[in-house]
Design an enzyme around this catalytic site. Structure first.
Site, PDB file in Angstrom:
ATOM      1  CB  CYS A  79      -0.923  -0.040   1.206  1.00 20.25           C
ATOM      2  SG  CYS A  79      -1.745   1.479   1.495  1.00 20.25           S
ATOM      3  CG  HIS A 135      -0.837   3.596   4.781  1.00 21.67           C
ATOM      4  ND1 HIS A 135      -1.019   2.278   4.429  1.00 21.67           N
ATOM      5  CD2 HIS A 135      -0.133   3.579   5.942  1.00 21.67           C
ATOM      6  CE1 HIS A 135      -0.460   1.503   5.339  1.00 21.67           C
ATOM      7  NE2 HIS A 135       0.085   2.277   6.267  1.00 21.67           N
ATOM      8  CE  LYS A 297      -1.488  -5.702   1.587  1.00 24.20           C
ATOM      9  NZ  LYS A 297      -2.492  -5.249   2.543  1.00 24.20           N
TER      10      LYS A 297
END
Ligand SMILES: *[C@@H]1O[C@H](CO)[C@@H](O)[C@H](O)[C@H]1NC(C)=O
Ligand SMILES: *[C@@H]1O[C@H](CO)[C@@H](O)[C@H](O)[C@H]1NC(C)=O
Ligand SMILES: *[C@@H]1O[C@H](CO)[C@@H](O)[C@H](O)[C@H]1NC(C)=O
Ligand SMILES: *[C@@H]1O[C@H](CO)[C@@H](O)[C@H](O)[C@H]1NC(C)=O
Length: 501
Positions: A79, A135, A297
């Site tokens: 992310c 983030h 991921k």
């Protein structure tokens, strides 16, 4: 708000002045397309209905079908690194964000000396708004959205928080601009973000171009969604966690339907570029899916990095309704959007403008990219790992990455219960490569990475190793510090708050 230094005050003032007196660089602002940049969180390759027919994404499907579906587009395995690429146009190994996501108690951030995409668009006269996940660091106000080029922000700083309570670990995490927002506690975030987007669209003065960065919480874990989405759209799915994930994707789709409906009503959509992208591959441990691609991921396998994405526009493309095969990377959005806006990106970034290639279907200007590169030591062992793509070739050095609980996720993971996807994977059957082990794949011929062909093509292997070594010379050290107790939300009334770096 904590005390501000004089320098910060003057940059804040400068930022405020820019809102009032935008510079238009000689181009009529009204001609510039509005830009809606939608980021879905953790949406896997196979989490959309045009790949997994058990999912429910009618809006995304229609937009992808009528727009341009990106078929060779890559993001980072995680992310924060992907978002840093979106916002700066740099590969994370050039900005210190290559090692992992930014943890809430780490003094880590997108370096303040980088020009962000909203800052550059603001210079061209855009109104800029951020909704959703950030983030990219918050230990100091200067790293937060309204100090990084956004006129407004409604959302959260960290990751993996509860969709309703907005608790991220031991702290609350939800803000409107710099103020803690408790009004939206208890409400599922997809509703909040969709409503906020519609308010911003409704209020927008169209004499100015709009840039809306809409970074949904959906469909990251925890696996939560109002039951109706699961029951009405996903009741046919037997596996419970996959059914919940399907519901989460369905509410994301509905949120986007509501927003695009409002864009139609207001007419903004007539001169608009809409980008839809995931930030990384699906977490198979959280019912995400990347079948038939390998990995998940957090890995540099195609399943962790080949991103679900499309662009949509009513009037800006000559080649609507096509599948775009050109190579593209997350770092390319910044220059691509700048071209669309009639400007140019900051010099020296890694991204290249894909605007002409996207809008006309001409070949991609990109033939190479680095999936990631990271040299953090793991105990006594140097843990360098990297992967590079050059044309159809992909070279991977060392392990592909690691999911939660130290599991490497080197396999192929079928959708639970779907016939014909039977390749169950025994994690222990594959030895995780060491830092000096290489694997070579031809992604065009073998997109699912079943065949390591390094022994067959020693010349290609040597060339790719040399290219990787060249890129390695440019890597900066990762900024991945120990947790800092000063971050503890207890010091800030229970909310994750800047002021400790
Ligand atoms: C930002 O600062 C770092 C560290 O001082 C430096 O290496 C880098 O070149 C700077 N980048 C830009 C775009 O100014
Ligand atoms: C929109 O902005 C223009 C230029 O600043 C201004 O003249 C106009 O009154 C504004 N319209 C509305 C509805 O506020
Ligand atoms: C979409 O709009 C409908 C009609 O206003 C509303 O009932 C629904 O909750 C909205 N969905 C989302 C995800 O915002
Ligand atoms: C549902 O699928 C997950 C994998 O995503 C698997 O771990 C789990 O065992 C499955 N549950 C059932 C009840 O089959």
């Amino acid at each position: 708000m904590p005390m501000m230094s004089g320098k910060m005050m003057s940059s804040l003032l400068a930022a405020m002045l820019m809102v009032v007196v935008p510079r238009f660089n000689g181009v009529n602002a009204a001609d510039k397309p509005h830009i809606l940049f939608i980021v879905a969180d953790d949406l896997g390759w196979n989490d959309v209905v045009w790949r997994d027919p058990t999912m429910h994404t009618p809006t995304l499907s229609r937009m992808a079908r009528q727009g341009i579906l990106l078929n060779s587009y890559y993001v980072q395995p995680l992310c924060s690194p992907s978002r840093s690429a979106f916002m700066s146009g740099y590969f994370p190994f050039h900005t210190g964000l290559q090692h992992g996501v930014i943890m809430p108690e780490q003094k880590a951030y997108l370096p303040a000396n980088l020009t962000t995409l909203p800052q550059s668009l603001k210079d061209l006269g855009y109104a800029t708004h951020a909704v959703g996940k950030w983030h990219l660091g918050f230990c100091n106000w200067k790293y937060t959205p309204t100090f990084r080029g956004f006129d407004s922000f409604l959302g959260y700083y960290n990751a993996a928080e509860d969709y309703y309570t907005h608790m991220a670990g031991r702290g609350y995490d939800f803000r409107q601009d710099t103020a803690v927002d408790k009004d939206d506690a208890g409400k599922y975030s997809a509703y909040t973000f969709a409503e906020r987007a519609q308010v911003l669209i409704g209020q927008h003065n169209t004499s100015q171009p709009l840039f809306l960065y809409l970074a949904f919480q959906s469909v990251h874990g925890p696996l939560e969604v109002p039951a109706v989405y699961e029951n009405v759209f996903c009741g046919h799915i037997q596996n419970e966690t996959r059914r919940t994930k399907c519901g989460m994707v369905a509410i994301l789709d509905e949120a986007i339907a509501n927003i695009t409906g409002h864009l139609e009503d207001t007419g903004l959509i007539d001169n608009m570029l809409i980008v839809f992208t995931t930030d990384n591959g699906g977490p198979v441990w959280d019912a995400g899916n990347n079948w038939p691609l390998r990995g998940a991921k957090a890995t540099m396998w195609e399943g962790g990095t080949r991103g679900t994405a499309f662009v949509y526009s009513k009037n800006l493309f000559q080649n609507k309704g096509t599948v775009h095969k050109g190579m593209m990377h997350a770092v390319d959005w910044f220059p691509t959007m700048m071209t669309a806006a009639g400007g140019s990106p900051p010099p020296g970034i890694d991204g290249v403008s894909q605007w002409e290639s996207l809008t006309t279907g001409s070949p991609s200007p990109r033939s190479e990219f680095v999936y990631n590169m990271d040299a953090i030591e793991d105990g006594q062992k140097p843990a360098f790992h990297a992967a590079i793509r050059s044309g159809d070739w992909k070279l991977m050095q060392g392990p592909a990455g690691m999911g939660p609980a130290g599991i490497p996720y080197n396999g192929w993971y079928p959708v639970p219960g779907v016939d014909g996807e039977q390749e169950e994977f025994d994690e222990s059957a594959v030895e995780d490569p060491g830092p000096d082990d290489y694997q070579l794949f031809n992604i065009k011929e073998d997109p699912t990475e079943h065949h390591d062909v390094k022994d067959k093509y020693p010349d290609v292997l040597a060339k790719m190793k040399a290219r990787l070594a060249e890129w390695r010379q440019t890597m900066v050290p990762a900024n991945f510090p120990e947790n800092d107790p000063a971050a503890n939300p207890e010091h800030y009334g229970g909310t994750w708050t800047p002021g400790w770096c």
